[in-house]
Design an enzyme around this catalytic site. Structure first.
Site, PDB file in Angstrom:
ATOM      1  N   TYR A  30      50.873  24.577  24.152  1.00 48.29           N
ATOM      2  CA  TYR A  30      51.681  24.143  25.289  1.00 48.29           C
ATOM      3  C   TYR A  30      50.812  23.524  26.367  1.00 48.29           C
ATOM      4  CZ  TYR A  30      50.181  28.067  28.265  1.00 48.29           C
ATOM      5  OH  TYR A  30      49.441  28.928  29.037  1.00 48.29           O
ATOM      6  N   LYS A 144      45.095  26.067  24.087  1.00 42.71           N
ATOM      7  CA  LYS A 144      46.203  26.441  24.968  1.00 42.71           C
ATOM      8  C   LYS A 144      47.391  26.841  24.102  1.00 42.71           C
ATOM      9  CE  LYS A 144      48.047  25.241  29.525  1.00 42.71           C
ATOM     10  NZ  LYS A 144      47.752  26.512  30.149  1.00 42.71           N
ATOM     11  N   GLU A 176      37.241  33.961  32.624  1.00 43.65           N
ATOM     12  CA  GLU A 176      38.213  33.277  33.480  1.00 43.65           C
ATOM     13  C   GLU A 176      39.183  34.337  33.984  1.00 43.65           C
ATOM     14  OE1 GLU A 176      40.593  30.448  31.227  1.00 43.65           O
ATOM     15  OE2 GLU A 176      40.786  31.809  29.541  1.00 43.65           O
ATOM     16  N   LEU A 200      39.749  28.584  28.871  1.00 40.67           N
ATOM     17  CA  LEU A 200      40.548  27.366  28.775  1.00 40.67           C
ATOM     18  C   LEU A 200      39.870  26.269  29.606  1.00 40.67           C
ATOM     19  CD1 LEU A 200      43.392  26.393  27.668  1.00 40.67           C
ATOM     20  CD2 LEU A 200      44.023  26.399  30.067  1.00 40.67           C
TER      21      LEU A 200
HETATM   22  N1  PDD Z   1      47.792  28.317  33.090  1.00 41.02           N
HETATM   23  N2  PDD Z   1      42.973  29.609  32.149  1.00 41.02           N
HETATM   24  C1  PDD Z   1      44.126  30.078  31.638  1.00 41.02           C
HETATM   25  C2  PDD Z   1      44.091  31.251  30.719  1.00 41.02           C
HETATM   26  C3  PDD Z   1      45.344  29.463  31.981  1.00 41.02           C
HETATM   27  O1  PDD Z   1      46.490  29.911  31.457  1.00 41.02           O
HETATM   28  C4  PDD Z   1      45.340  28.353  32.886  1.00 41.02           C
HETATM   29  C5  PDD Z   1      46.602  27.641  33.282  1.00 41.02           C
HETATM   30  C6  PDD Z   1      44.110  27.916  33.407  1.00 41.02           C
HETATM   31  C7  PDD Z   1      44.015  26.742  34.352  1.00 41.02           C
HETATM   32  O2  PDD Z   1      44.267  25.524  33.701  1.00 41.02           O
HETATM   33  P1  PDD Z   1      44.868  24.266  34.482  1.00 41.02           P
HETATM   34  O3  PDD Z   1      43.966  24.021  35.638  1.00 41.02           O
HETATM   35  O4  PDD Z   1      44.816  23.181  33.487  1.00 41.02           O
HETATM   36  O5  PDD Z   1      46.262  24.622  34.934  1.00 41.02           O
HETATM   37  C8  PDD Z   1      42.943  28.562  32.997  1.00 41.02           C
HETATM   38  C9  PDD Z   1      49.036  27.641  33.234  1.00 41.02           C
HETATM   39  C10 PDD Z   1      49.291  27.075  34.588  1.00 41.02           C
HETATM   40  C11 PDD Z   1      50.157  28.537  32.707  1.00 41.02           C
HETATM   41  O6  PDD Z   1      49.971  29.095  31.641  1.00 41.02           O
HETATM   42  O7  PDD Z   1      51.203  28.653  33.356  1.00 41.02           O
END
Ligand code: PDD
Length: 289
Positions: A30, A144, A176, A200
């Site tokens: 996703y 992801k 993270e 991620l």
């Molecule tokens: N989550 N690490 C994890 C485990 C995440 O699920 C996310 C983002 C990030 C940050 O990635 P980005 O900057 O591309 O949003 C890091 C999204 C927002 C979610 O699952 O809702």
């Protein structure tokens, strides 16, 4: 309005097979793409990451880039909010239950949107609370994947303690957080863990690194020890929905020392302001043809 397998419809009308491998195994990937003033932010980067996730799980991309751009655009146009989170998901599709990836399935493609509400001014001003937990997730956190049970368990443990995030450590190092990336400040230098299979590759993480570089703000991308996290002057979490959010309480203790203890620090405040500036600038630029 949502999109499911070729059709736009109200969410109540959308149905999928109970044999969908997304439902049975979490066999899917996703993206969450923020849109400000109805314009997607860093769309291409999100679609490149989608391709990497699909490649990693050996799932052919059901659409070329222009088609994805069109679908995201139509979802944004079909929903009432100026600022939206566009969620898109691709699963392997429906098949008799068998762990090995079956060949020749029709993937399930789903897009929806929700209102994007960035962290409140108060949260940005005073900072948020987080806890530190062992990172017990799998070793492919770079994908992801919709298989997010580990992340959900960790985030719930944080919520139980009235915290916005669980910041994760594995083998003595920061990885993270349950749904965001983490930056710390040590002796005035910003530290970020390098991209690897343990985190991620965040789109916001990349934007923040670009901002640090462009403004000559001292920073290093290198492994961050748990002890450095616990003694950090500043901690921020970054994500598409949280932007750059200061963590000012960690495991019940104030982050930082002296008069700034338990308050957002100067480096984070500067990066937050630069991030907002950058966002505004991108949103004002002429739209792509
Ligand atoms: N989550 N690490 C994890 C485990 C995440 O699920 C996310 C983002 C990030 C940050 O990635 P980005 O900057 O591309 O949003 C890091 C999204 C927002 C979610 O699952 O809702």
């Amino acid at each position: 309005m949502i999109y499911l397998n070729g059709e736009f419809m109200p969410i109540e009308k959308a149905t999928i097979s109970v044999l969908d491998r997304g439902f049975i195994f979490g066999d899917g990937v996703y993206e969450v793409i923020p849109a400000y003033s109805r314009r997607p932010f860093r769309l291409e980067e999100h679609l490149v990451r989608l391709q990497s996730s699909l490649d990693a799980i050996r799932l052919a991309n059901p659409h070329p880039l222009p088609k994805w751009t069109e679908l995201v655009g139509r979802i944004i146009a079909g929903n009432p909010w100026e600022d939206q989170n566009v969620y898109l998901q691709v699963t392997r599709g429906a098949a008799k239950r068998d762990h090995a990836f079956p060949k020749g399935l029709k993937p399930t493609v789903f897009l929806m949107a929700s209102e994007l509400v960035p962290p409140s001014a108060e949260l940005v001003k005073y900072g948020a609370k987080a806890i530190v937990l062992p990172d017990f997730r799998w070793l492919r956190c770079d994908i992801k994947s919709t298989s997010l049970l580990g992340n959900c368990m960790l985030r719930t443990l944080a919520a139980d303690q009235d915290c916005v995030e669980a910041i994760l450590v594995r083998d003595g190092e920061l990885t993270e957080a349950s749904a965001s990336n983490v930056f710390i400040v040590k002796a005035g230098t910003v530290l970020a863990p390098p991209k690897s299979h343990l985190i991620l590759p965040g789109i916001t993480y990349d934007v923040v690194l670009e901002i640090l570089r462009a403004n000559a703000i001292a920073h290093e991308v290198r492994p961050v020890a748990e002890s450095e996290l616990r003694s950090a002057e500043e901690i921020w979490v970054t994500s598409s929905s949280r932007e750059v959010l200061p963590i000012t309480t960690l495991d019940g203790k104030p982050v930082g020392r002296g008069e700034k203890a338990g308050k957002p620090g100067p480096v984070g405040e500067r990066v937050y302001a630069l991030y907002q500036q950058y966002k505004a600038q991108v949103m004002r630029a002429p739209a792509h043809a």
